[in-house]
Design an enzyme around this catalytic site. Structure first.
Site, PDB file in Angstrom:
ATOM      1  N   PHE A 132       0.861  -1.184   0.000  1.00 23.97           N
ATOM      2  CA  PHE A 132       0.000   0.000   0.000  1.00 23.97           C
ATOM      3  C   PHE A 132       0.900   1.237   0.000  1.00 23.97           C
ATOM      4  O   PHE A 132       1.824   1.324   0.803  1.00 23.97           O
ATOM      5  CB  PHE A 132      -0.869  -0.041   1.255  1.00 23.97           C
ATOM      6  CG  PHE A 132      -1.958   0.991   1.299  1.00 23.97           C
ATOM      7  CD1 PHE A 132      -3.033   0.926   0.434  1.00 23.97           C
ATOM      8  CD2 PHE A 132      -1.924   2.012   2.228  1.00 23.97           C
ATOM      9  CE1 PHE A 132      -4.049   1.864   0.490  1.00 23.97           C
ATOM     10  CE2 PHE A 132      -2.938   2.960   2.294  1.00 23.97           C
ATOM     11  CZ  PHE A 132      -4.001   2.884   1.418  1.00 23.97           C
ATOM     12  N   ASP A 212       1.442  -5.882   7.800  1.00 25.71           N
ATOM     13  CA  ASP A 212       0.263  -5.025   7.733  1.00 25.71           C
ATOM     14  C   ASP A 212      -0.928  -5.929   7.391  1.00 25.71           C
ATOM     15  O   ASP A 212      -1.000  -6.494   6.297  1.00 25.71           O
ATOM     16  CB  ASP A 212       0.457  -3.941   6.664  1.00 25.71           C
ATOM     17  CG  ASP A 212      -0.703  -2.943   6.644  1.00 25.71           C
ATOM     18  OD1 ASP A 212      -1.803  -3.306   7.085  1.00 25.71           O
ATOM     19  OD2 ASP A 212      -0.499  -1.807   6.176  1.00 25.71           O
ATOM     20  N   TYR A 237     -11.718  -0.675   9.825  1.00 21.26           N
ATOM     21  CA  TYR A 237     -12.907  -0.220   9.081  1.00 21.26           C
ATOM     22  C   TYR A 237     -13.141  -1.003   7.790  1.00 21.26           C
ATOM     23  O   TYR A 237     -14.038  -0.702   7.042  1.00 21.26           O
ATOM     24  CB  TYR A 237     -12.847   1.297   8.808  1.00 21.26           C
ATOM     25  CG  TYR A 237     -11.591   1.804   8.145  1.00 21.26           C
ATOM     26  CD1 TYR A 237     -11.381   1.650   6.785  1.00 21.26           C
ATOM     27  CD2 TYR A 237     -10.609   2.456   8.889  1.00 21.26           C
ATOM     28  CE1 TYR A 237     -10.231   2.124   6.174  1.00 21.26           C
ATOM     29  CE2 TYR A 237      -9.447   2.937   8.291  1.00 21.26           C
ATOM     30  CZ  TYR A 237      -9.263   2.765   6.924  1.00 21.26           C
ATOM     31  OH  TYR A 237      -8.116   3.230   6.327  1.00 21.26           O
ATOM     32  N   LYS A 238     -12.299  -2.001   7.514  1.00 24.68           N
ATOM     33  CA  LYS A 238     -12.484  -2.815   6.318  1.00 24.68           C
ATOM     34  C   LYS A 238     -13.316  -4.050   6.685  1.00 24.68           C
ATOM     35  O   LYS A 238     -14.479  -3.910   7.013  1.00 24.68           O
ATOM     36  CB  LYS A 238     -11.118  -3.134   5.711  1.00 24.68           C
ATOM     37  CG  LYS A 238     -10.447  -1.846   5.210  1.00 24.68           C
ATOM     38  CD  LYS A 238      -9.029  -2.000   4.739  1.00 24.68           C
ATOM     39  CE  LYS A 238      -8.543  -0.651   4.214  1.00 24.68           C
ATOM     40  NZ  LYS A 238      -7.118  -0.606   3.953  1.00 24.68           N
ATOM     41  N   ARG A 387     -11.384  -3.698  -8.409  1.00 27.42           N
ATOM     42  CA  ARG A 387     -11.314  -4.621  -7.269  1.00 27.42           C
ATOM     43  C   ARG A 387     -12.715  -4.981  -6.812  1.00 27.42           C
ATOM     44  O   ARG A 387     -13.571  -4.120  -6.627  1.00 27.42           O
ATOM     45  CB  ARG A 387     -10.589  -3.979  -6.091  1.00 27.42           C
ATOM     46  CG  ARG A 387      -9.110  -3.837  -6.275  1.00 27.42           C
ATOM     47  CD  ARG A 387      -8.437  -3.529  -4.956  1.00 27.42           C
ATOM     48  NE  ARG A 387      -9.139  -2.466  -4.218  1.00 27.42           N
ATOM     49  CZ  ARG A 387      -8.812  -2.101  -2.991  1.00 27.42           C
ATOM     50  NH1 ARG A 387      -7.851  -2.719  -2.336  1.00 27.42           N
ATOM     51  NH2 ARG A 387      -9.454  -1.112  -2.392  1.00 27.42           N
TER      52      ARG A 387
HETATM   53  C1  LIG Z   1      -6.365   0.419   4.201  1.00 28.87           C
HETATM   54  C2  LIG Z   1      -4.929   0.276   4.380  1.00 28.87           C
HETATM   55  C3  LIG Z   1      -4.211   1.228   5.121  1.00 28.87           C
HETATM   56  C4  LIG Z   1      -4.937   2.431   5.666  1.00 28.87           C
HETATM   57  O1  LIG Z   1      -4.165   3.295   6.388  1.00 28.87           O
HETATM   58  P1  LIG Z   1      -4.851   4.479   7.181  1.00 28.87           P
HETATM   59  O2  LIG Z   1      -3.775   5.029   8.001  1.00 28.87           O
HETATM   60  O3  LIG Z   1      -5.996   3.911   7.946  1.00 28.87           O
HETATM   61  O4  LIG Z   1      -5.367   5.469   6.183  1.00 28.87           O
HETATM   62  C5  LIG Z   1      -2.851   1.017   5.296  1.00 28.87           C
HETATM   63  N1  LIG Z   1      -2.242  -0.081   4.780  1.00 28.87           N
HETATM   64  C6  LIG Z   1      -2.920  -0.998   4.062  1.00 28.87           C
HETATM   65  C7  LIG Z   1      -2.218  -2.209   3.521  1.00 28.87           C
HETATM   66  C8  LIG Z   1      -4.271  -0.846   3.831  1.00 28.87           C
HETATM   67  O5  LIG Z   1      -4.946  -1.735   3.123  1.00 28.87           O
END
Ligand SMILES: *Cc1c(COP(=O)(O)O)cnc(C)c1O
Length: 427
Positions: A132, A212, A237-238, A387
């Site tokens: 990410f 992560d 939140y996912k 996706r």
């Molecule tokens: C959704 C996601 C994030 C989100 O980071 P925030 O700090 O909550 O904005 C980070 N890393 C990965 C791999 C994600 O999928």
């Protein structure tokens, strides 16, 4: 249960799968305002559990409204650790190692800085190009703040960003490696890393490992303690349905807790905060990675939102998720391939999370047509990935079928052609 690959793509088979789905009733546990909406973005923002909506109201009316400051002694102050332990049940962490706080990005920053300070003589950080972007930016910022003495190695892919090059990964992890940090499930392709194997690989060279879990937590079994993972972060939140911007979590293995230190010394991470001493002394355990006052309304709402996941059980969720992504992959290859789509995710379910990418040169415009005309919500990731996320708690097989049927209609009627190629701010 295995996918029956002899079926004719028809809604009958989807209905049959729904009839056999032991998790089907969990859909009732969510607020669904538009039954015609095919929501395939639970991997970006989960649907709202009823229990969370009720809890949010109660927190505002009773806790904030009535208890006021007394709330801190009625379950607010210890919420980061309490809710961390609940998430611990979902990620294979014994008590006292996971805490809820801040955002994924901020937690990554804290743990990366701690990991790099742990072995300051080691200069290498290993990650991949499919991570990410925020994770890569945070790493770059850490390196710059530490005087650019570290080197970030980003492993690529041999198959158009579907699978990381595992041989390259293995050879990149040298004795000089301080940290290996990867997303457990890749955000675009949905590729699922073998956590145990990669963690062992890194430990053999004396590196720490930070996973992560944002795209895996709540969708598949995770065994942080069993895999001997050092550090982890993840999103609520996912697939955990905690609500937009709900606080994230971090995990610090008990074997390393007393050996590392947070780069941000706030009063919530202090040993005895209410002594208001003038000098910082870290709290025992993972709590030293807390910084300051946490967003209680959001945190406690998220705590309630965990209930459906805890009740359903992660193994059942994984079994359904595999069947759904198998079904979706099958429909991609048999229905959508003639329109120029290709599958952007591993075919082998053991190597895949709970979302798949379908790739098409016109992906961006197709995605817009789906959202604006077809009442289907996937999301789009550059350059050509649509996706499709399958949240096993509330997505039905009929929705999967219907979603693909609508994609097919967009292609047959070339509905995407009227949209500009110019990207909107949020895709
Ligand atoms: C959704 C996601 C994030 C989100 O980071 P925030 O700090 O909550 O904005 C980070 N890393 C990965 C791999 C994600 O999928």
């Amino acid at each position: 249960m295995k996918l029956d690959k002899t079926f004719q793509p028809s809604p009958t088979y989807a209905l049959q799968l729904d009839a056999q789905d032991r998790l089907a009733s969990f859909r009732e546990a969510f607020i669904i305002t538009d039954p015609n909406l095919i929501y395939l973005d639970g991997n970006s923002l989960g649907r709202m559990p009823r229990v969370a909506a009720e809890k949010a109201k109660q927190i505002v009316d009773e806790q904030w409204g009535r208890d006021l400051i007394r709330g801190w002694n009625k379950g607010w102050w210890d919420a980061p650790a309490r809710v961390g332990d609940k998430i611990g049940q979902i990620i294979g962490a014994a008590k006292g190692q996971a805490i809820v706080c801040d955002t994924v990005s901020v937690n990554l920053y804290k743990l990366v800085m701690a990991a790099l300070a742990y072995q300051p003589e080691k200069k290498r950080i290993v990650t991949d190009t499919m991570n990410f972007p925020s994770d890569l930016y945070i790493l770059q910022g850490c390196v710059e703040q530490l005087g650019s003495r570290h080197e970030i190695i980003r492993i690529g892919s041999n198959d158009h960003e579907l699978t990381p090059d595992l041989d390259a990964l293995e050879s990149a992890i040298t004795e000089d490696t301080a940290l290996v940090t990867l997303s457990h499930v890749l955000v675009k392709s949905g590729y699922l890393y073998d956590m145990k194997r990669i963690t062992e690989m890194a430990h053999e060279k004396g590196a720490l490992v930070l996973w992560d879990l944002s795209h895996s937590v709540g969708a598949l079994p995770i065994a942080l303690d069993d895999c001997n993972v050092d550090l982890a972060i993840g999103c609520t939140y996912k697939y955990l349905n905690g609500g937009p911007g709900a606080p994230a979590f971090l995990y610090v293995n008990k074997n390393i807790q007393e050996k590392i230190s947070s780069p941000i010394w706030g009063w919530w991470g202090q040993n005895n905060p209410f002594a208001f001493g003038l000098d910082y002394e870290p709290a025992p355990g993972a709590a030293r990675f807390l910084v300051g006052t946490q967003p209680m309304i959001s945190l406690l709402t998220m705590e309630a939102a965990l209930e459906p996941t805890l009740q359903a059980g992660i193994d059942s969720l994984r079994a359904k998720s595999i069947l759904m992504t198998d079904y979706a992959s099958f429909l991609t290859e048999n229905w959508l391939a003639p329109f120029g789509f290709s599958l952007g995710s591993p075919l082998d379910s053991a190597k895949r999370g709970s979302h798949i990418s379908i790739r098409h040169p016109e992906g961006y415009r197709i995605n817009r047509a789906l959202i604006e005309e077809m009442n289907v919500i996937p999301d789009f990731r550059e350059p050509d990935n649509i996706r499709l996320g399958f949240a096993p708690l509330y997505t039905s097989f009929m929705e999967v079928w219907e979603g693909f049927d609508r994609i097919k209609r967009v292609m047959e009627e070339k509905k995407y052609e009227k949209y500009p190629k110019q990207r909107l701010a949020v895709t």
